[in-house]
Design an enzyme around this catalytic site. Structure first.
Site, PDB file in Angstrom:
ATOM      1  N   ASP A  88      38.918  24.094  36.282  1.00  8.75           N
ATOM      2  CA  ASP A  88      38.135  25.271  36.640  1.00  8.75           C
ATOM      3  C   ASP A  88      39.070  26.368  37.146  1.00  8.75           C
ATOM      4  O   ASP A  88      39.809  26.169  38.110  1.00  8.75           O
ATOM      5  CB  ASP A  88      37.101  24.916  37.702  1.00  8.75           C
ATOM      6  CG  ASP A  88      36.059  26.017  37.864  1.00  8.75           C
ATOM      7  OD1 ASP A  88      35.863  26.806  36.912  1.00  8.75           O
ATOM      8  OD2 ASP A  88      35.443  26.095  38.944  1.00  8.75           O
TER       9      ASP A  88
ATOM     10  N   HIS B  34      35.220  38.832  42.006  1.00 11.41           N
ATOM     11  CA  HIS B  34      34.768  37.654  42.759  1.00 11.41           C
ATOM     12  C   HIS B  34      35.765  37.309  43.859  1.00 11.41           C
ATOM     13  O   HIS B  34      35.386  37.051  45.008  1.00 11.41           O
ATOM     14  CB  HIS B  34      34.601  36.461  41.806  1.00 11.41           C
ATOM     15  CG  HIS B  34      34.381  35.147  42.492  1.00 11.41           C
ATOM     16  ND1 HIS B  34      33.224  34.862  43.198  1.00 11.41           N
ATOM     17  CD2 HIS B  34      35.169  34.051  42.597  1.00 11.41           C
ATOM     18  CE1 HIS B  34      33.315  33.632  43.695  1.00 11.41           C
ATOM     19  NE2 HIS B  34      34.480  33.117  43.352  1.00 11.41           N
TER      20      HIS B  34
ATOM     21  N   GLU C 273      27.617  29.059  40.685  1.00  4.27           N
ATOM     22  CA  GLU C 273      28.639  29.996  40.204  1.00  4.27           C
ATOM     23  C   GLU C 273      28.414  30.251  38.721  1.00  4.27           C
ATOM     24  O   GLU C 273      28.392  29.310  37.917  1.00  4.27           O
ATOM     25  CB  GLU C 273      30.058  29.454  40.456  1.00  4.27           C
ATOM     26  CG  GLU C 273      30.427  29.473  41.931  1.00  4.27           C
ATOM     27  CD  GLU C 273      31.878  29.096  42.215  1.00  4.27           C
ATOM     28  OE1 GLU C 273      32.540  28.542  41.300  1.00  4.27           O
ATOM     29  OE2 GLU C 273      32.345  29.342  43.337  1.00  4.27           O
TER      30      GLU C 273
ATOM     31  N   GLU D  35      29.616  30.971  35.322  1.00  2.00           N
ATOM     32  CA  GLU D  35      30.902  30.852  34.623  1.00  2.00           C
ATOM     33  C   GLU D  35      30.641  30.639  33.130  1.00  2.00           C
ATOM     34  O   GLU D  35      29.527  30.347  32.709  1.00  2.00           O
ATOM     35  CB  GLU D  35      31.708  29.646  35.146  1.00  2.00           C
ATOM     36  CG  GLU D  35      32.023  29.716  36.624  1.00  2.00           C
ATOM     37  CD  GLU D  35      33.118  28.734  37.054  1.00  2.00           C
ATOM     38  OE1 GLU D  35      33.923  28.306  36.191  1.00  2.00           O
ATOM     39  OE2 GLU D  35      33.157  28.404  38.250  1.00  2.00           O
TER      40      GLU D  35
ATOM     41  N   ASP E 129      28.963  26.187  37.968  1.00  2.00           N
ATOM     42  CA  ASP E 129      29.787  25.372  38.874  1.00  2.00           C
ATOM     43  C   ASP E 129      29.120  25.368  40.252  1.00  2.00           C
ATOM     44  O   ASP E 129      29.461  26.149  41.132  1.00  2.00           O
ATOM     45  CB  ASP E 129      31.201  25.966  38.942  1.00  2.00           C
ATOM     46  CG  ASP E 129      32.081  25.241  39.939  1.00  2.00           C
ATOM     47  OD1 ASP E 129      31.830  24.051  40.194  1.00  2.00           O
ATOM     48  OD2 ASP E 129      33.022  25.868  40.461  1.00  2.00           O
TER      49      ASP E 129
ATOM     50  N   ARG F 193      29.116  25.412  49.871  1.00  2.00           N
ATOM     51  CA  ARG F 193      30.054  26.313  50.554  1.00  2.00           C
ATOM     52  C   ARG F 193      30.510  25.805  51.913  1.00  2.00           C
ATOM     53  O   ARG F 193      31.668  26.013  52.302  1.00  2.00           O
ATOM     54  CB  ARG F 193      29.422  27.694  50.718  1.00  2.00           C
ATOM     55  CG  ARG F 193      29.033  28.376  49.430  1.00  2.00           C
ATOM     56  CD  ARG F 193      30.242  28.629  48.557  1.00  2.00           C
ATOM     57  NE  ARG F 193      29.882  29.360  47.344  1.00  2.00           N
ATOM     58  CZ  ARG F 193      30.660  29.447  46.272  1.00  2.00           C
ATOM     59  NH1 ARG F 193      31.835  28.839  46.252  1.00  2.00           N
ATOM     60  NH2 ARG F 193      30.266  30.129  45.221  1.00  2.00           N
TER      61      ARG F 193
ATOM     62  N   GLN G 219      32.911  23.063  51.357  1.00  2.00           N
ATOM     63  CA  GLN G 219      34.121  23.637  50.750  1.00  2.00           C
ATOM     64  C   GLN G 219      35.046  24.257  51.792  1.00  2.00           C
ATOM     65  O   GLN G 219      36.261  24.019  51.791  1.00  2.00           O
ATOM     66  CB  GLN G 219      33.706  24.694  49.720  1.00  2.00           C
ATOM     67  CG  GLN G 219      34.868  25.325  48.962  1.00  2.00           C
ATOM     68  CD  GLN G 219      34.392  26.371  47.947  1.00  2.00           C
ATOM     69  OE1 GLN G 219      33.196  26.578  47.752  1.00  2.00           O
ATOM     70  NE2 GLN G 219      35.334  27.031  47.292  1.00  2.00           N
TER      71      GLN G 219
ATOM     72  N   LYS H 141      32.545  20.536  44.969  1.00  2.00           N
ATOM     73  CA  LYS H 141      32.403  20.924  43.565  1.00  2.00           C
ATOM     74  C   LYS H 141      32.154  19.735  42.631  1.00  2.00           C
ATOM     75  O   LYS H 141      31.951  19.950  41.440  1.00  2.00           O
ATOM     76  CB  LYS H 141      33.699  21.610  43.094  1.00  2.00           C
ATOM     77  CG  LYS H 141      34.098  22.843  43.890  1.00  2.00           C
ATOM     78  CD  LYS H 141      33.373  24.066  43.400  1.00  2.00           C
ATOM     79  CE  LYS H 141      34.005  25.326  43.973  1.00  2.00           C
ATOM     80  NZ  LYS H 141      33.362  26.523  43.421  1.00  2.00           N
TER      81      LYS H 141
ATOM     82  N   THR I  73      27.886  19.870  37.629  1.00  2.00           N
ATOM     83  CA  THR I  73      28.285  21.068  36.881  1.00  2.00           C
ATOM     84  C   THR I  73      27.373  21.101  35.661  1.00  2.00           C
ATOM     85  O   THR I  73      27.279  20.105  34.950  1.00  2.00           O
ATOM     86  CB  THR I  73      29.757  20.987  36.424  1.00  2.00           C
ATOM     87  OG1 THR I  73      30.587  20.770  37.571  1.00  2.00           O
ATOM     88  CG2 THR I  73      30.192  22.261  35.718  1.00  2.00           C
TER      89      THR I  73
ATOM     90  N   GLU J  91      28.229  35.895  47.486  1.00  2.00           N
ATOM     91  CA  GLU J  91      28.608  37.313  47.396  1.00  2.00           C
ATOM     92  C   GLU J  91      27.381  38.213  47.484  1.00  2.00           C
ATOM     93  O   GLU J  91      27.387  39.195  48.220  1.00  2.00           O
ATOM     94  CB  GLU J  91      29.318  37.586  46.067  1.00  2.00           C
ATOM     95  CG  GLU J  91      30.617  36.830  45.882  1.00  2.00           C
ATOM     96  CD  GLU J  91      31.078  36.922  44.434  1.00  2.00           C
ATOM     97  OE1 GLU J  91      31.413  38.019  43.975  1.00  2.00           O
ATOM     98  OE2 GLU J  91      31.073  35.873  43.748  1.00  2.00           O
TER      99      GLU J  91
HETATM  100 CA    CA Z   1      34.206  27.781  40.064  1.00  2.00          CA
END
Ligand code: CA
Length: 441
Positions: free
Chosen positions: A140, A147, A212, A214, A246, A250, A253, A266, A270, A386
């Site tokens: 990844d 971002h 996320e 992606e 993904d 948080r 993380q 993570k 997915t 975000e």
């Molecule tokens: Ca990612």
């Protein structure tokens, strides 16, 4: 890079009406691949190609006289329950099959051709998909400057990205075992969290669940260990692109990440879209890869004229959220954001080349995540952390509800398509995943 040919002609139509509908994701110019079977059966999974609202069953088609030569060999290879061997055939075989299928599906095909193909069509509403290849390795990336800046400024108002960001496409090696196809459901993960101001962590369910936006980049032909893929050849090693979510915990993380990167935050889920849109289908949507003059210019091994001219791809992307409440009340999902992949700071060719430059081997069916795709404008962020400023400014859903982070029962849908005057719309379909309650609190 893929060249334009008759299969990109915006005026080309199919004898299958649903492929010609305005706004359709899968016109004859697209022809994306998946692995499917009829839903609720024990049929063997096999490769298929989307056309309109149907799936063209490649196993069935390979048993007819409809295709010949290289196209027939490619169809036989793509008829397997995983597309790895088809990926390994390379661009000449992929293109031969694209051209063969285009000839069978286009307006003007013979009555005999149409009769053969009709027997090989399965309505998309009746099928289920699986992950389209045995993914050997998943990497990844982290290649959106917007971002990276947004995330940095959540911690430090005038902060900048780490110094390496503008010099190389940053990545970590991810986890394959929990990659699922659209429709995936997963439990809110448990893990260690350090509460603000606390001296020791607690073991609890993630309280800051995020998604996320992606893209997933599927590797076609690989490279031998110690033999890097140079920029000029990089795109010949890419079969195509899908949508990829993904999912990210948080709070887990931020506590676990130093110094080796994401781990449990993570690796629990997915979600990818079932359809892989080929690099050939995306050819009309290539656009210049810009690097501002004030920024560091790529080192020679990451630079190439073709990449400067057309290394970016204008893929429009949207994130939608369907709450449990909206589902119960029969209302549709709320759109959270929209952007384009063309803003990405590093191109797919640069990701492939940098991945291999130290000697790493890529194999057919390896999957690269693009990294979260956020654009420069408001409402273009590809993650909720975000959009909602770390949960401090919840995003309204339009039904009275709001989200700082995801709630149990939430489903997140990613959608993607390419569209512009003079070219056919190329759709990606959808990636949908749903968050279920944690196993225990
Ligand atoms: Ca990612």
């Amino acid at each position: 890079m893929s060249a334009l040919d008759h299969t990109h002609d915006v005026n080309a139509c199919s004898w299958l009406d649903s492929a010609n509908a305005a706004g359709a994701d899968f016109p004859i110019q697209n022809l994306p691949f998946s692995v499917f079977r009829r839903g609720g059966t024990q049929e063997t999974f096999r490769g298929g190609v989307a056309i309109g609202d149907q799936v063209l069953d490649l196993a069935a088609l390979a048993g007819t006289t409809a295709l010949q030569g290289t196209a027939l060999q490619a169809a036989r290879t793509a008829a397997q329950p995983a597309l790895n061997d088809f990926f390994a055939l390379g661009p000449t075989a992929w293109r031969a099959l694209r051209h063969g299928l285009f000839a069978l599906l286009k307006d003007g095909a013979t009555a005999a051709q149409m009769a053969l193909v009709r027997d090989c069509l399965v309505p998309q509403r009746e099928v289920e998909h699986t992950v389209p290849a045995r993914i050997g390795d998943y990497t990844d990336f982290y290649t959106s400057l917007d971002h990276a800046v947004n995330c940095t400024r959540l911690m430090l108002a005038d902060g900048d990205v780490t110094p390496n960001f503008r010099w190389l496409p940053i990545a970590y090696h991810g986890r394959v075992s929990t990659i699922g196809v659209s429709g995936q459901q997963f439990r809110r993960p448990m893990g260690q969290v350090m509460p603000p101001g606390a001296k020791s962590p607690v073991y609890q369910a993630c309280a800051r669940m995020d998604y996320e936006l992606e893209l997933g980049i599927w590797i076609g032909q690989g490279n031998a260990a110690g033999e890097p893929i140079e920029m000029a050849q990089a795109e010949q090693h890419i079969f195509g692109i899908c949508l990829l979510n993904d999912w990210s915990a948080r709070d887990i993380q931020v506590w676990e990440m130093a110094p080796l990167g994401p781990f449990l935050a993570k690796n629990f889920a997915t979600t990818i879209s079932p359809w892989i849109v080929t690099m050939d289908a995306l050819a009309p949507y290539r656009t210049a890869w810009p690097r501002p003059a004030m920024d560091p210019q790529p080192l020679d091994y990451l630079d190439a004229p073709a990449n400067r001219e057309a290394g970016a791809i204008d893929i429009r992307l949207e994130v939608w959220l369907e709450s449990e409440r909206a589902r119960k009340e029969g209302r549709g999902p709320a759109r959270l954001s929209s952007t384009s992949f063309r803003h990405q700071y590093w191109s797919v060719a640069q990701m492939v080349t940098h991945h291999t430059v130290g000697g790493c081997a890529l194999n057919p069916g390896d999957l690269l995540g693009s990294g979260t795709i956020s654009g420069p404008g408001p409402g273009e962020a590809g993650a909720m952390i975000e959009l909602a400023y770390g949960g401090t400014r919840p995003v309204p859903l339009g039904d009275g509800g709001e989200r700082g982070f995801l709630q149990d029962g939430d489903a997140v849908m990613l959608r993607g398509w390419c569209e512009k005057p003079g070219s056919a719309r190329i759709g990606f379909g959808e990636s949908r995943g749903q968050l279920l309650p944690a196993r225990r609190e």
